[in-house]
Design a protein around this motif. Sequence first.
Motif, mmCIF file in Angstrom:
data_model
loop_
_atom_site.group_PDB
_atom_site.id
_atom_site.type_symbol
_atom_site.label_atom_id
_atom_site.label_comp_id
_atom_site.label_asym_id
_atom_site.label_seq_id
_atom_site.Cartn_x
_atom_site.Cartn_y
_atom_site.Cartn_z
ATOM 1 N N PRO A 39 0.844 -1.200 0.000
ATOM 2 C CA PRO A 39 0.000 0.000 0.000
ATOM 3 C C PRO A 39 0.882 1.255 0.000
ATOM 4 N N ARG A 40 0.466 2.254 -0.768
ATOM 5 C CA ARG A 40 1.192 3.525 -0.731
ATOM 6 C C ARG A 40 1.018 4.114 0.657
ATOM 7 N N TRP A 43 5.329 7.488 3.334
ATOM 8 C CA TRP A 43 6.731 7.264 2.996
ATOM 9 C C TRP A 43 6.957 7.345 1.502
ATOM 10 N N GLY A 44 5.962 6.966 0.676
ATOM 11 C CA GLY A 44 6.128 6.986 -0.771
ATOM 12 C C GLY A 44 5.439 5.820 -1.434
ATOM 13 N N ALA A 45 6.124 5.150 -2.375
ATOM 14 C CA ALA A 45 5.559 4.041 -3.131
ATOM 15 C C ALA A 45 6.695 3.123 -3.555
ATOM 16 N N ALA A 46 6.335 1.995 -4.186
ATOM 17 C CA ALA A 46 7.355 1.057 -4.648
ATOM 18 C C ALA A 46 7.017 0.547 -6.042
ATOM 19 N N THR A 66 8.541 0.996 7.184
ATOM 20 C CA THR A 66 8.055 -0.325 7.541
ATOM 21 C C THR A 66 7.024 -0.751 6.511
ATOM 22 N N LEU A 67 7.285 -1.902 5.893
ATOM 23 C CA LEU A 67 6.409 -2.435 4.854
ATOM 24 C C LEU A 67 5.821 -3.762 5.319
#
Length: 124
Positions: A39-40, A43-46, A66-67
């Motif tokens: 989930p975005r 912190w940002g995105a992947a 933390t992902l």
Amino acid sequence: MRAKTNSPSPAQRQFFDAARLRLLHNGESIYGTRSVPFPRGPWGAATYNGDTIYVHILDPNLDTVTLPPLGKKITGGSLLTGGTATVKQTEQSIEIPVPKADRQEIETIVVLKLDGAAVQGKKG
């Protein structure tokens, strides 16, 4: 009378030049990639391509990202701009501390290498 042109202003030129440089240095994390099922967050995105995930950290004040767990083993971590990244992977989460000295002003990109494709059944 001279015709009015739509030439960019010096400030606009500076912005576009900076954007071009970012794409030049960070292009592998954007072109040919897809969005990762994280989930975005603030912190940002992947993004991912094959067995590589690019974590785009947009908050330069963030100490740790933390992902959620991934289901694949992370075999290595680095910064796209150079250097290594410390990654802690458990069954509950993935933690990526970002030392202040390694943070970029606009975007810090952490590269995670996996032991298999980031998303099952998709190559890119």
